[in-house]
Design an enzyme around this catalytic site. Structure first.
Site, PDB file in Angstrom:
ATOM      1  N   ASN A  10      -7.138  -6.623  -7.570  1.00 56.94           N
ATOM      2  CA  ASN A  10      -7.461  -8.037  -7.456  1.00 56.94           C
ATOM      3  C   ASN A  10      -8.758  -8.144  -6.674  1.00 56.94           C
ATOM      4  O   ASN A  10      -8.781  -7.915  -5.471  1.00 56.94           O
ATOM      5  CB  ASN A  10      -6.309  -8.753  -6.732  1.00 56.94           C
ATOM      6  CG  ASN A  10      -6.621 -10.208  -6.454  1.00 56.94           C
ATOM      7  OD1 ASN A  10      -7.637 -10.738  -6.925  1.00 56.94           O
ATOM      8  ND2 ASN A  10      -5.761 -10.859  -5.696  1.00 56.94           N
ATOM      9  N   TRP A  11      -9.830  -8.469  -7.389  1.00 58.14           N
ATOM     10  CA  TRP A  11     -11.151  -8.485  -6.754  1.00 58.14           C
ATOM     11  C   TRP A  11     -11.391  -9.759  -5.942  1.00 58.14           C
ATOM     12  O   TRP A  11     -12.416  -9.882  -5.270  1.00 58.14           O
ATOM     13  CB  TRP A  11     -12.257  -8.323  -7.820  1.00 58.14           C
ATOM     14  CG  TRP A  11     -12.231  -6.991  -8.517  1.00 58.14           C
ATOM     15  CD1 TRP A  11     -11.351  -5.962  -8.302  1.00 58.14           C
ATOM     16  CD2 TRP A  11     -13.137  -6.535  -9.531  1.00 58.14           C
ATOM     17  NE1 TRP A  11     -11.649  -4.910  -9.128  1.00 58.14           N
ATOM     18  CE2 TRP A  11     -12.749  -5.232  -9.900  1.00 58.14           C
ATOM     19  CE3 TRP A  11     -14.244  -7.107 -10.191  1.00 58.14           C
ATOM     20  CZ2 TRP A  11     -13.409  -4.499 -10.872  1.00 58.14           C
ATOM     21  CZ3 TRP A  11     -14.911  -6.385 -11.151  1.00 58.14           C
ATOM     22  CH2 TRP A  11     -14.502  -5.083 -11.484  1.00 58.14           C
ATOM     23  N   LYS A  12     -10.460 -10.704  -6.023  1.00 60.39           N
ATOM     24  CA  LYS A  12     -10.563 -11.968  -5.274  1.00 60.39           C
ATOM     25  C   LYS A  12     -11.961 -12.590  -5.492  1.00 60.39           C
ATOM     26  O   LYS A  12     -12.510 -12.460  -6.576  1.00 60.39           O
ATOM     27  CB  LYS A  12     -10.220 -11.737  -3.797  1.00 60.39           C
ATOM     28  CG  LYS A  12      -8.842 -11.071  -3.648  1.00 60.39           C
ATOM     29  CD  LYS A  12      -8.290 -11.117  -2.250  1.00 60.39           C
ATOM     30  CE  LYS A  12      -6.914 -10.449  -2.241  1.00 60.39           C
ATOM     31  NZ  LYS A  12      -6.252 -10.555  -0.930  1.00 60.39           N
ATOM     32  N   HIS A  99      -0.609 -16.133  -6.575  1.00 56.45           N
ATOM     33  CA  HIS A  99      -1.009 -15.351  -5.391  1.00 56.45           C
ATOM     34  C   HIS A  99      -0.865 -16.231  -4.146  1.00 56.45           C
ATOM     35  O   HIS A  99      -1.113 -17.431  -4.197  1.00 56.45           O
ATOM     36  CB  HIS A  99      -2.457 -14.867  -5.552  1.00 56.45           C
ATOM     37  CG  HIS A  99      -2.821 -13.841  -4.527  1.00 56.45           C
ATOM     38  ND1 HIS A  99      -3.142 -14.183  -3.231  1.00 56.45           N
ATOM     39  CD2 HIS A  99      -2.878 -12.496  -4.588  1.00 56.45           C
ATOM     40  CE1 HIS A  99      -3.392 -13.080  -2.545  1.00 56.45           C
ATOM     41  NE2 HIS A  99      -3.233 -12.040  -3.336  1.00 56.45           N
ATOM     42  N   GLU A 101      -2.727 -16.653  -1.714  1.00 54.59           N
ATOM     43  CA  GLU A 101      -3.954 -17.380  -1.376  1.00 54.59           C
ATOM     44  C   GLU A 101      -4.091 -18.637  -2.237  1.00 54.59           C
ATOM     45  O   GLU A 101      -4.624 -19.657  -1.791  1.00 54.59           O
ATOM     46  CB  GLU A 101      -5.171 -16.451  -1.524  1.00 54.59           C
ATOM     47  CG  GLU A 101      -5.185 -15.427  -0.389  1.00 54.59           C
ATOM     48  CD  GLU A 101      -5.809 -14.089  -0.744  1.00 54.59           C
ATOM     49  OE1 GLU A 101      -6.515 -13.994  -1.751  1.00 54.59           O
ATOM     50  OE2 GLU A 101      -5.566 -13.117   0.011  1.00 54.59           O
ATOM     51  N   GLU A 171       4.132  -9.203  -2.297  1.00 55.81           N
ATOM     52  CA  GLU A 171       3.041  -9.111  -1.325  1.00 55.81           C
ATOM     53  C   GLU A 171       3.411  -9.889  -0.058  1.00 55.81           C
ATOM     54  O   GLU A 171       3.208 -11.116   0.000  1.00 55.81           O
ATOM     55  CB  GLU A 171       1.755  -9.713  -1.908  1.00 55.81           C
ATOM     56  CG  GLU A 171       1.270  -9.038  -3.171  1.00 55.81           C
ATOM     57  CD  GLU A 171      -0.219  -9.244  -3.383  1.00 55.81           C
ATOM     58  OE1 GLU A 171      -0.921  -8.239  -3.542  1.00 55.81           O
ATOM     59  OE2 GLU A 171      -0.693 -10.393  -3.359  1.00 55.81           O
ATOM     60  N   GLY A 177      -4.611  -7.877   3.693  1.00 46.35           N
ATOM     61  CA  GLY A 177      -5.890  -7.790   4.393  1.00 46.35           C
ATOM     62  C   GLY A 177      -5.772  -7.509   5.876  1.00 46.35           C
ATOM     63  O   GLY A 177      -6.753  -7.609   6.611  1.00 46.35           O
ATOM     64  N   SER A 217      -2.487  -4.384   1.928  1.00 44.61           N
ATOM     65  CA  SER A 217      -3.082  -3.242   2.652  1.00 44.61           C
ATOM     66  C   SER A 217      -2.729  -1.890   2.033  1.00 44.61           C
ATOM     67  O   SER A 217      -2.522  -0.905   2.748  1.00 44.61           O
ATOM     68  CB  SER A 217      -2.688  -3.273   4.140  1.00 44.61           C
ATOM     69  OG  SER A 217      -3.212  -4.450   4.749  1.00 44.61           O
ATOM     70  N   GLY A 238      -6.057  -5.241  -3.090  1.00 43.21           N
ATOM     71  CA  GLY A 238      -7.158  -6.157  -2.803  1.00 43.21           C
ATOM     72  C   GLY A 238      -8.393  -5.396  -2.350  1.00 43.21           C
ATOM     73  O   GLY A 238      -9.151  -4.855  -3.141  1.00 43.21           O
ATOM     74  N   GLY A 239      -8.578  -5.309  -1.039  1.00 42.49           N
ATOM     75  CA  GLY A 239      -9.792  -4.722  -0.465  1.00 42.49           C
ATOM     76  C   GLY A 239     -10.143  -3.350  -1.022  1.00 42.49           C
ATOM     77  O   GLY A 239     -11.309  -3.094  -1.356  1.00 42.49           O
TER      78      GLY A 239
HETATM   79  P1  13P Z   1      -5.332  -6.238   0.420  1.00 40.64           P
HETATM   80  O1  13P Z   1      -5.077  -4.987  -0.402  1.00 40.64           O
HETATM   81  O2  13P Z   1      -6.760  -6.453   0.743  1.00 40.64           O
HETATM   82  O3  13P Z   1      -4.399  -6.307   1.592  1.00 40.64           O
HETATM   83  O4  13P Z   1      -4.937  -7.483  -0.542  1.00 40.64           O
HETATM   84  C1  13P Z   1      -3.728  -7.481  -1.184  1.00 40.64           C
HETATM   85  C2  13P Z   1      -3.717  -8.585  -2.167  1.00 40.64           C
HETATM   86  O5  13P Z   1      -3.669  -9.745  -1.812  1.00 40.64           O
HETATM   87  C3  13P Z   1      -3.782  -8.229  -3.592  1.00 40.64           C
HETATM   88  O6  13P Z   1      -3.523  -9.331  -4.390  1.00 40.64           O
END
Ligand code: 13P
Length: 257
Positions: A10-12, A99, A101, A171, A177, A217, A238-239
């Site tokens: 997920n590149w957000k 998600h 977010e 999640e 994050g 994470s 994510g990251g």
């Molecule tokens: P991180 O891997 O940066 O913690 O993010 C997880 C995430 O929200 C994937 O959708």
């Protein structure tokens, strides 16, 4: 029941279209020999989907392509929204729905999540439906009942066949994050409870086909620990999905598990 592992990035709200094209090329290069046992999906921002799709097609990359959200209507006066068929036209295969977010910053509810999940199936997209608790909910020992409610509402009204193809990403919000994670065992407990909820809704054979990902994470250093758990079928990253080397290391960790 053999469930194929799935690792989705997920590149957000990172990467321009040009940066996304380079990133997917680099990931494809790193994974060239390792893509068979694991399904890999990248989810760029909307504006990057076309460029990433072009790389996937021209370079014959075996990789799925997902959006990070979509609206449930087929078209209409919905300023700023993206319809399912706009994604399928660009050869999207997956879409992330609900998600945390989107729930926190854009007013997503279990009800809108459910409409999107059903619209995704109607359009031929595989939804990756997210769930997960806040730290306060976890500290109050209410994780299972909270996530149960999210699944009951979010996955309502599907056919058994659709429910079997659904992907659920667990999640925990406090792990996103933050560099903090639940233990693999406790993530697996929630994944097993999610599977049980789908089993109660659609029957045990359906639940055995359902794939449950862990997200929050995930890094090359801890991925294998999560993938070794029996009810965890991959990761939503994510990251660490924004660097070709770390994302491909996580995908490789899912091979042969
Ligand atoms: P991180 O891997 O940066 O913690 O993010 C997880 C995430 O929200 C994937 O959708």
């Amino acid at each position: 029941m053999e469930r194929r592992m799935l690792v989705a990035g997920n590149w957000k709200m990172y990467t321009t279209s040009g940066e996304g094209a380079v990133l997917v090329q680099d990931i494809a290069e790193e994974l060239r020999d390792d893509l068979d046992d694991v399904e890999v999906v990248v989810c760029p921002p909307f504006t990057g989907i076309k460029a990433v799709s072009t790389v996937i097609e021209l370079d014959h990359v075996h990789m799925g392509l997902g959006a990070q959200d979509m609206f449930w209507e087929a078209e209409g006066a919905f300023t700023g929204a993206i319809a399912p068929r706009m994604l399928t036209e660009l050869r999207c295969t997956h879409v992330i729905v609900g998600h945390s977010e989107r729930r926190e910053f854009f007013g997503e509810t279990d009800e809108t999540v459910n409409r999107k999940v059903r619209a995704a199936f109607d359009a031929g997209l595989t939804p990756i439906m997210c769930c997960g608790e806040t730290l306060a909910t976890r500290d109050a020992l209410r994780t299972d009942s909270f996530v149960h409610g999210q699944i009951m509402a979010g996955a309502a009204g599907l056919s058994a066949d659709e429910a079997a193809r659904l992907v659920i990403a667990y999640e925990p919000i406090w792990a996103i994050g933050s560099g903090r994670t639940p233990t693999p065992e406790s993530a697996n407990d929630v994944a097993r409870a999610i599977r049980a909820t789908i089993g109660a809704m659609y029957g045990p054979p359906t639940a055995l086909q359902l794939r449950v990902l862990y997200g929050g994470s995930v890094k090359p250093e801890n991925a294998k620990l999560f993938f070794a758990e029996p009810d965890i079928d991959g990761a939503l990253v994510g990251g660490a999905a924004l660097k070709a080397d770390s994302f491909s290391a996580i995908a490789k960790a899912a091979c042969g598990t």
